[in-house]
Design a protein around this motif. Sequence first.
Motif, PDB file in Angstrom:
ATOM      1  N   ASN A   2       0.871  -1.048   0.007  1.00  0.00           N
ATOM      2  CA  ASN A   2      -0.125  -0.049  -0.049  1.00  0.00           C
ATOM      3  C   ASN A   2       0.861   1.344   0.088  1.00  0.00           C
ATOM      4  N   LYS A  14      -6.311   6.320   5.198  1.00  0.00           N
ATOM      5  CA  LYS A  14      -6.813   5.478   6.729  1.00  0.00           C
ATOM      6  C   LYS A  14      -7.275   6.314   7.771  1.00  0.00           C
ATOM      7  N   ALA A  35     -10.771  -8.564   6.050  1.00  0.00           N
ATOM      8  CA  ALA A  35      -9.322  -8.331   5.424  1.00  0.00           C
ATOM      9  C   ALA A  35      -8.620  -7.574   6.204  1.00  0.00           C
ATOM     10  N   SER A  36      -8.627  -7.954   7.424  1.00  0.00           N
ATOM     11  CA  SER A  36      -7.852  -6.901   8.486  1.00  0.00           C
ATOM     12  C   SER A  36      -6.416  -6.714   8.405  1.00  0.00           C
ATOM     13  N   GLY A  37      -5.756  -7.678   7.778  1.00  0.00           N
ATOM     14  CA  GLY A  37      -4.208  -7.553   7.400  1.00  0.00           C
ATOM     15  C   GLY A  37      -3.579  -7.352   8.820  1.00  0.00           C
ATOM     16  N   ASP A  55      -9.259 -12.273   8.709  1.00  0.00           N
ATOM     17  CA  ASP A  55      -8.203 -12.586   7.575  1.00  0.00           C
ATOM     18  C   ASP A  55      -7.769 -13.731   6.975  1.00  0.00           C
ATOM     19  N   PRO A  56      -7.828 -14.238   6.116  1.00  0.00           N
ATOM     20  CA  PRO A  56      -7.377 -15.593   5.792  1.00  0.00           C
ATOM     21  C   PRO A  56      -6.042 -15.965   6.269  1.00  0.00           C
ATOM     22  N   MET A  60      -0.755 -12.615   9.349  1.00  0.00           N
ATOM     23  CA  MET A  60      -1.275 -11.130   9.723  1.00  0.00           C
ATOM     24  C   MET A  60      -1.893 -10.697  10.914  1.00  0.00           C
ATOM     25  N   TYR A  79     -12.657 -16.099   5.595  1.00  0.00           N
ATOM     26  CA  TYR A  79     -12.777 -15.254   4.081  1.00  0.00           C
ATOM     27  C   TYR A  79     -14.278 -14.730   4.342  1.00  0.00           C
ATOM     28  N   ALA A  80     -14.116 -13.325   3.515  1.00  0.00           N
ATOM     29  CA  ALA A  80     -15.454 -12.575   3.503  1.00  0.00           C
ATOM     30  C   ALA A  80     -16.592 -13.475   3.140  1.00  0.00           C
ATOM     31  N   GLU A  81     -16.284 -14.283   2.149  1.00  0.00           N
ATOM     32  CA  GLU A  81     -17.400 -15.054   1.239  1.00  0.00           C
ATOM     33  C   GLU A  81     -17.969 -16.142   2.309  1.00  0.00           C
ATOM     34  N   THR A  96     -10.703  -2.337   4.437  1.00  0.00           N
ATOM     35  CA  THR A  96      -9.751  -1.339   3.622  1.00  0.00           C
ATOM     36  C   THR A  96      -8.926  -2.201   2.721  1.00  0.00           C
ATOM     37  N   GLY A  98      -9.369  -4.521   0.679  1.00  0.00           N
ATOM     38  CA  GLY A  98      -9.686  -5.919   0.915  1.00  0.00           C
ATOM     39  C   GLY A  98     -10.573  -6.353  -0.150  1.00  0.00           C
ATOM     40  N   ASN A 101      -9.951  -8.043  -3.421  1.00  0.00           N
ATOM     41  CA  ASN A 101      -9.302  -9.494  -3.250  1.00  0.00           C
ATOM     42  C   ASN A 101     -10.269 -10.554  -3.187  1.00  0.00           C
ATOM     43  N   TYR A 102     -11.666 -10.190  -2.811  1.00  0.00           N
ATOM     44  CA  TYR A 102     -12.567 -11.234  -2.733  1.00  0.00           C
ATOM     45  C   TYR A 102     -12.680 -12.223  -3.928  1.00  0.00           C
TER      46      TYR A 102
HETATM   47  C1  SAM Z   1      -4.057  -4.957   0.993  1.00  0.00           C
HETATM   48  S1  SAM Z   1      -4.287  -6.155   2.356  1.00  0.00           S
HETATM   49  C2  SAM Z   1      -5.207  -4.995   3.252  1.00  0.00           C
HETATM   50  C3  SAM Z   1      -4.825  -5.096   4.638  1.00  0.00           C
HETATM   51  C4  SAM Z   1      -5.674  -4.143   5.636  1.00  0.00           C
HETATM   52  N1  SAM Z   1      -7.058  -3.944   5.556  1.00  0.00           N
HETATM   53  C5  SAM Z   1      -5.004  -2.649   5.491  1.00  0.00           C
HETATM   54  O1  SAM Z   1      -5.796  -1.781   4.724  1.00  0.00           O
HETATM   55  O2  SAM Z   1      -3.782  -2.477   5.586  1.00  0.00           O
HETATM   56  C6  SAM Z   1      -5.386  -7.049   1.660  1.00  0.00           C
HETATM   57  C7  SAM Z   1      -5.854  -8.277   2.626  1.00  0.00           C
HETATM   58  O3  SAM Z   1      -7.010  -9.196   2.196  1.00  0.00           O
HETATM   59  C8  SAM Z   1      -6.883 -10.434   2.643  1.00  0.00           C
HETATM   60  N2  SAM Z   1      -7.747 -11.297   2.125  1.00  0.00           N
HETATM   61  C9  SAM Z   1      -7.514 -11.750   0.697  1.00  0.00           C
HETATM   62  N3  SAM Z   1      -8.769 -12.454   0.083  1.00  0.00           N
HETATM   63  C10 SAM Z   1      -9.690 -12.282   1.103  1.00  0.00           C
HETATM   64  C11 SAM Z   1     -11.019 -12.536   1.116  1.00  0.00           C
HETATM   65  N4  SAM Z   1     -11.516 -13.419   0.442  1.00  0.00           N
HETATM   66  N5  SAM Z   1     -11.541 -12.503   2.524  1.00  0.00           N
HETATM   67  C12 SAM Z   1     -10.998 -11.845   3.447  1.00  0.00           C
HETATM   68  N6  SAM Z   1      -9.762 -11.267   3.197  1.00  0.00           N
HETATM   69  C13 SAM Z   1      -9.046 -11.545   2.215  1.00  0.00           C
HETATM   70  C14 SAM Z   1      -5.148 -10.835   2.569  1.00  0.00           C
HETATM   71  O4  SAM Z   1      -5.158 -11.606   3.355  1.00  0.00           O
HETATM   72  C15 SAM Z   1      -4.809  -9.378   2.851  1.00  0.00           C
HETATM   73  O5  SAM Z   1      -4.616  -9.210   4.081  1.00  0.00           O
END
Ligand code: SAM
Length: 207
Positions: A2, A14, A35-37, A55-56, A60, A79-81, A96, A98, A101-102
Amino acid sequence: MNDVMSFGVHRLWKKYYADLLISKYKKTEKILDIASGTGDIFQLLPFKKNLYAIDPVEQMHRVSQEKNADKNIQYQVGYAEKLPYKNNFFQIISCTYGVRNYENRQQGFKEIFRCLKKNGYFLFMEFGLPKANLIKKPYQAFLDYFLPFSGSIVAKDRHSYKYLADSIKAFPSPNEVQNELENIGFTHIETIDFLSGANNIYIVQKK
Ligand SMILES: C[S@@+](CC[C@H](N)C(=O)[O-])C[C@H]1O[C@@H](n2cnc3c(N)ncnc32)[C@H](O)[C@@H]1O
């Protein structure tokens, strides 16, 4: 990533995003960050409890736990799904950088809708393509050339940065995203764009 992508400006975005989230929050209710990273958003929230992270990637969460040691956050790997929470459970759901990436965005949005309480808010922030012609072309060049190149230098990982660029280009426009959300049942509240849409904050509500 990022930082490279936004030249560090994502930190200001942010902060702006977290302040919006705080303004929508009702005390004692539950907040989920998807996707809390590494937990950047939690660091910007003044609350210590009723916080949930999913987060998967477990690694993280470990980094987030160190950064947010003063907070009581319930971590889940997932996963979000397929959210492992009850219906109508959260007052705020956040995500944020994320949603892009779904694997199945519709399914993710449906799950978010299911887990939100009536009148609860879903806020998310995502990179996008600028609308203004003046910056559209240079921005495309930035995504196509500069980003993968800098990725290969900074992180020795050209492939991931190429994926980042491709996923930004493939992400639908704010109007399309808004339609997807409304088809699921959300009410559109506001979309806030930065740099002509290179970064967008979406706010919707389950009424
Ligand atoms: C760019 S990072 C963003 C992290 C954090 N939210 C931030 O803003 O710094 C993307 C995150 O999405 C997560 N991710 C990927 N596929 C996902 C899914 N299907 N559901 C939830 N999280 C997912 C990844 O593991 C990763 O931590």
